[in-house]
Design a protein around this motif. Structure first.
Motif, PDB file in Angstrom:
ATOM      1  N   GLY A 134     -54.686 -42.300  -4.021  1.00  0.00           N
ATOM      2  CA  GLY A 134     -53.481 -41.895  -3.309  1.00  0.00           C
ATOM      3  C   GLY A 134     -52.784 -40.714  -3.958  1.00  0.00           C
ATOM      4  N   GLU A 135     -52.769 -40.700  -5.307  1.00  0.00           N
ATOM      5  CA  GLU A 135     -52.106 -39.602  -6.021  1.00  0.00           C
ATOM      6  C   GLU A 135     -52.899 -38.304  -5.880  1.00  0.00           C
ATOM      7  N   LEU A 136     -54.225 -38.394  -5.999  1.00  0.00           N
ATOM      8  CA  LEU A 136     -55.063 -37.203  -5.832  1.00  0.00           C
ATOM      9  C   LEU A 136     -54.996 -36.699  -4.391  1.00  0.00           C
ATOM     10  N   LYS A 137     -54.975 -37.643  -3.450  1.00  0.00           N
ATOM     11  CA  LYS A 137     -54.919 -37.267  -2.036  1.00  0.00           C
ATOM     12  C   LYS A 137     -53.640 -36.480  -1.750  1.00  0.00           C
ATOM     13  N   THR A 205     -64.871 -27.975  -1.339  1.00  0.00           N
ATOM     14  CA  THR A 205     -64.810 -29.197  -2.150  1.00  0.00           C
ATOM     15  C   THR A 205     -63.572 -30.011  -1.795  1.00  0.00           C
ATOM     16  N   VAL A 206     -62.450 -29.332  -1.597  1.00  0.00           N
ATOM     17  CA  VAL A 206     -61.211 -30.014  -1.218  1.00  0.00           C
ATOM     18  C   VAL A 206     -61.411 -30.746   0.107  1.00  0.00           C
ATOM     19  N   GLY A 207     -62.118 -30.117   1.047  1.00  0.00           N
ATOM     20  CA  GLY A 207     -62.404 -30.748   2.328  1.00  0.00           C
ATOM     21  C   GLY A 207     -63.286 -31.974   2.192  1.00  0.00           C
ATOM     22  N   GLU A 208     -64.326 -31.875   1.363  1.00  0.00           N
ATOM     23  CA  GLU A 208     -65.242 -33.005   1.147  1.00  0.00           C
ATOM     24  C   GLU A 208     -64.547 -34.147   0.409  1.00  0.00           C
ATOM     25  N   LEU A 209     -63.634 -33.789  -0.464  1.00  0.00           N
ATOM     26  CA  LEU A 209     -62.941 -34.773  -1.301  1.00  0.00           C
ATOM     27  C   LEU A 209     -62.097 -35.725  -0.469  1.00  0.00           C
ATOM     28  N   ARG A 210     -61.627 -35.255   0.681  1.00  0.00           N
ATOM     29  CA  ARG A 210     -60.773 -36.093   1.531  1.00  0.00           C
ATOM     30  C   ARG A 210     -61.464 -37.409   1.890  1.00  0.00           C
ATOM     31  N   LYS A 211     -62.798 -37.368   2.030  1.00  0.00           N
ATOM     32  CA  LYS A 211     -63.545 -38.563   2.434  1.00  0.00           C
ATOM     33  C   LYS A 211     -63.597 -39.613   1.321  1.00  0.00           C
TER      34      LYS A 211
END
Length: 372
Positions: A134-137, A205-211
C-alpha cells in the motif's frame, strides 16, 4: 516436461509475464516466455532485456523440465479456455513442440531452446528492505502522472525513488516531473532503506509494478543497487534496470514563498475544470482561474469553438488573482487528492503554483501556469 494446472492460476501467471514482452521483436527469443517446472511449482519468466518478471504458480508436476513458447500465443490460448478447466502442458520430444490440452481442446506450439533465453544477471544490491504494498503503491500511483514522455530528456522518463530529509525526519520519497508539473510523495522510511542509492525507476517498470501492489497489506521485498531495482512478493519477482542519468535538483522548483491560499472541494473542482475545458482548443486546453473573495471563476475562451464559465464557492481571502493553466494538468493533479479538500498556494500569475491535500504535506504537487 509434463504438468497440470488450473486455468485460473495459469492465466494469472501468464498474463503477468506476457505484459512485459514487446510486441515487435528483432530477437525471436524475446517474444517467448520461459516455462520451468520443478517440485510443485511452475514458473513463467519474460524479459525485454530491461525488465524481467518471474511469476510462480502451484501445479502438479509429473515430469520436471523447461522450454520457451510464444508469450502472446500462450496467453491468448489460456484466456479463451473455459473457466475451471484443468490444463496440461507437456513437451513432445518427437516434434520439439509444446502440447497444451484442456478437455477436448488441444494445441501445439513451436518452441525455442531454453538455453537461448536471456536471464538478467543478478546484481549486488546495496540496500534491502521490506515495505507494505500500500505504501509503495501510493508513492508510485500519485507520482506517475508527472513522468515525462519526452525521450530526449530520458532522465525524466521515470520516478526518482530516494531517501530524503523532511521535517518528520528521513523519508522514502518518490518524485516525477516533466518540466510542466511535478509530484513529490513521501512515505515513512522502512528499516534497512537508510543507505539506499537514489534510482530512477523507468515508466514501463512503474506500470508493471502496479500489478504487484494490488493487495495493499502484502509485504514487498525491495532490493536496490546503482543499476537495478527488484520488487518481490512470495509469488512474483520484478527486476528492472534503472535509468542511467542524474535526476535534476527538484527542490529548486518547489515554491516556498507562495502565500495566496485557496481551499476548494477537490472533486467539485475537478468536475468543473472538466466541464469548462470541453470547449477549449485541443492544442492548449487553457483554463483561466479568476480568484476573488471566497469565489473562484473558471473560464475558457476558444474563439474557434466557443466559451465556457463556471463559478465555485471556495475559501479565499487574499487579493484578486487571474492565472491560467493547462486543463489536463489541473485535472491530473486534482484527481490525486484522496482527502475532501485541495489547497492551492499561489504567488503571482507567472509563478509556479503549489497544491497539497488539506494540511497533509507528504504529497506536494507543483504546476506551471500558462498565458491565457
Amino acid at each position: 516436461m509434463k504438468i497440470s494446472i488450473e486455468r485460473a492460476e495459469l492465466l494469472k501467471a501468464v498474463a503477468q509475464a506476457q505484459s512485459v514482452v514487446e510486441r515487435r521483436n528483432t530477437i525471436p527469443i524475446l517474444a517467448n516466455v520461459l516455462i520451468e517446472a520443478e517440485g510443485s511449482t511452475i514458473s513463467f519468466r519474460a524479459t525485454d532485456l530491461d525488465i524481467e518478471v518471474v511469476d510462480r504458480a502451484p501445479a502438479q508436476v509429473e515430469k520436471a523440465g523447461a522450454t520457451t513458447v510464444s508469450a502472446v500465443m500462450l496467453h491468448e490460448i489460456v484466456r479463451k479456455l473455459p473457466d475451471g478447466a484443468l490444463v496440461t502442458l507437456m513437451d513432445d520430444p518427437a516434434s520439439g513442440r509444446l502440447v497444451i490440452e484442456a478437455g477436448r481442446s488441444s494445441f501445439t506450439l513451436a518452441t525455442l531452446p531454453r538455453e537461448d533465453f536471456p536471464v538478467m544477471a543478478s546484481s549486488d544490491y546495496t540496500a534491502n528492505f521490506t515495505a507494505k504494498a500500500g505504501e509503495l503503491k501510493r508513492l508510485f500511483e500519485k507520482s506517475r502522472f508527472a513522468i515525462s514522455t519526452e525521450e530526449t530528456r530520458y532522465y525524466l522518463n521515470g520516478v526518482y525513488l530516494h531517501v530524503a530529509t523532511a521535517e518528520e525526519g528521513q523519508m522514502l520519497r518518490a518524485v516525477a516531473t516533466d518540466g510542466h508539473r511535478l509530484a513529490r510523495i513521501d512515505a515513512p522510511l522502512p528499516a534497512g532503506a537508510e543507505g539506499m542509492p537514489g534510482v530512477i525507476v523507468p515508466r514501463k517498470t512503474v506500470g508493471e509494478l502496479r500489478k504487484l501492489l494490488d493487495d495493499e497489506e502484502t509485504p514487498i521485498e525491495v532490493s536496490v543497487s546503482e543499476t537495478k531495482v527488484r520488487f518481490a512478493t512470495p509469488r512474483i519477482t520484478l527486476t528492472s534496470k534503472v535509468i542511467d542519468g542524474t535526476f535534476p535538483d527538484y527542490t529548486r522548483v518547489i515554491p516556498m514563498g507562495n502565500t495566496r491560499r485557496l481551499e476548494v472541494d477537490a472533486s467539485e473542482f475537478a468536475k468543473a475544470v472538466d466541464r469548462v475545458a470541453t470547449v477549449s482548443s485541443e492544442r492548449s486546453r487553457a483554463v483561466k482561474l479568476t480568484l476573488d473573495a471566497d469565489k473562484l471563476v473558471l473560464s475558457v475562451n476558444a474563439p474557434d469553438a466557443g466559451a465556457a464559465e463556471e463559478e465555485l464557492v471556495v475559501a479565499y481571502a487574499d487579493e484578486r488573482l487571474e492565472i491560467g493553466f493547462n486543463a489536463k494538468y489541473l485535472l491530473e493533479i486534482a484527481n490525486q487528492v484522496d482527502r475532501e479538500n485541495a489547497v492551492f498556494l499561489f504567488n503571482s500569475s507567472g509563478d509556479p503554483t503549489l497544491m497539497r491535500e488539506g494540511g497533509d504535506t507528504s504529497a506536494v504537487y507543483v504546476v506551471m501556469p500558462m498565458r491565457v
